[in-house]
Design a protein around this motif. Structure first.
Motif, PDB file in Angstrom:
ATOM      1  N   ARG A   1       1.263   8.663  -6.603  1.00 56.10           N
ATOM      2  CA  ARG A   1       1.525  10.105  -6.511  1.00 56.10           C
ATOM      3  C   ARG A   1       2.251  10.606  -7.753  1.00 56.10           C
ATOM      4  NH1 ARG A   1       4.278   9.831  -2.174  1.00 56.10           N
ATOM      5  NH2 ARG A   1       2.479   9.667  -0.824  1.00 56.10           N
TER       6      ARG A   1
ATOM      7  N   ILE B   1       0.844  -1.203   0.000  1.00 54.87           N
ATOM      8  CA  ILE B   1       0.000   0.000   0.000  1.00 54.87           C
ATOM      9  C   ILE B   1       0.879   1.252   0.000  1.00 54.87           C
ATOM     10  CG2 ILE B   1      -1.645   1.344   1.355  1.00 54.87           C
ATOM     11  CD1 ILE B   1      -2.900  -1.351   2.199  1.00 54.87           C
ATOM     12  N   ALA B   2       1.967   1.223   0.770  1.00 49.53           N
ATOM     13  CA  ALA B   2       2.894   2.364   0.782  1.00 49.53           C
ATOM     14  C   ALA B   2       3.499   2.569  -0.609  1.00 49.53           C
ATOM     15  CB  ALA B   2       3.993   2.149   1.816  1.00 49.53           C
TER      16      ALA B   2
ATOM     17  N   HIS C   1       0.896   4.160  -2.793  1.00 52.06           N
ATOM     18  CA  HIS C   1       0.823   5.607  -2.532  1.00 52.06           C
ATOM     19  C   HIS C   1       1.945   6.338  -3.249  1.00 52.06           C
ATOM     20  CE1 HIS C   1      -1.529   5.000   1.471  1.00 52.06           C
ATOM     21  NE2 HIS C   1      -2.347   5.165   0.463  1.00 52.06           N
ATOM     22  N   ASP C   2       3.164   5.804  -3.156  1.00 47.71           N
ATOM     23  CA  ASP C   2       4.334   6.451  -3.759  1.00 47.71           C
ATOM     24  C   ASP C   2       4.238   6.481  -5.284  1.00 47.71           C
ATOM     25  OD1 ASP C   2       6.956   7.653  -3.626  1.00 47.71           O
ATOM     26  OD2 ASP C   2       7.747   5.733  -4.350  1.00 47.71           O
TER      27      ASP C   2
ATOM     28  N   LEU D   1      -4.181   9.414  -6.042  1.00 49.34           N
ATOM     29  CA  LEU D   1      -4.059   9.401  -4.595  1.00 49.34           C
ATOM     30  C   LEU D   1      -5.098   8.468  -3.978  1.00 49.34           C
ATOM     31  CD1 LEU D   1      -3.712  13.248  -4.052  1.00 49.34           C
ATOM     32  CD2 LEU D   1      -1.875  11.566  -4.231  1.00 49.34           C
ATOM     33  N   TRP D   2      -4.651   7.665  -3.031  1.00 44.71           N
ATOM     34  CA  TRP D   2      -5.531   6.783  -2.267  1.00 44.71           C
ATOM     35  C   TRP D   2      -5.194   6.964  -0.791  1.00 44.71           C
ATOM     36  CZ3 TRP D   2      -2.970   4.743  -6.623  1.00 44.71           C
ATOM     37  CH2 TRP D   2      -3.792   4.478  -7.713  1.00 44.71           C
ATOM     38  N   PRO D   3      -5.515   8.119  -0.200  1.00 49.50           N
ATOM     39  CA  PRO D   3      -5.084   8.392   1.167  1.00 49.50           C
ATOM     40  C   PRO D   3      -5.716   7.472   2.208  1.00 49.50           C
ATOM     41  CG  PRO D   3      -6.578  10.090   0.411  1.00 49.50           C
ATOM     42  CD  PRO D   3      -6.288   9.207  -0.770  1.00 49.50           C
TER      43      PRO D   3
ATOM     44  N   THR E   1      -5.544   1.412   3.689  1.00 52.37           N
ATOM     45  CA  THR E   1      -4.774   0.847   4.788  1.00 52.37           C
ATOM     46  C   THR E   1      -5.158  -0.616   4.954  1.00 52.37           C
ATOM     47  OG1 THR E   1      -6.451   1.373   6.456  1.00 52.37           O
ATOM     48  CG2 THR E   1      -4.738   3.030   6.093  1.00 52.37           C
TER      49      THR E   1
END
Length: 92
Positions: free
Chosen positions: A39, A31-32, A35-36, A44-46, A49
């Motif tokens: 971006r 998931i991290a 996000h990277d 974006l998938w804030p 988790t």
């Protein structure tokens, strides 16, 4: 193209036995990475988790999507990043 290459190009299904091999920390790392990479492309998938583990599968709080969605999105973004690195003709 080998059968293994073909499998890596198909989306992973939520019920794929492979999904039982991922641990919660591994999915959190993916998931991290999502996000990277996202971006870089303005995606974006804030709220994405890890949520919990049920029946040996890590659940992801990602709207209403299974963890396989994270893997499939990463595959698409990795392919696109690789194409850009090779000088995608669409970037001219």
């Amino acid at each position: 193209m080998t059968a293994d290459d073909d499998r890596s190009r198909r989306p992973i299904e939520p019920a794929d036995p492979l999904m039982r091999t991922y641990t919660e920390p591994e999915v959190a790392y993916l998931i991290a990475e999502l996000h990277d990479l996202g971006r870089k492309f303005g995606l974006l998938w804030p709220s994405a988790t890890t949520d919990s583990v049920v029946d040996g599968r890590v659940l992801v709080r990602f709207g209403n999507a299974p963890a396989s969605t994270v893997l499939n999105l990463l595959a698409l973004l990795r392919d696109r990043e690789h194409e850009k690195a090779e000088g995608d003709p669409c970037d001219s």
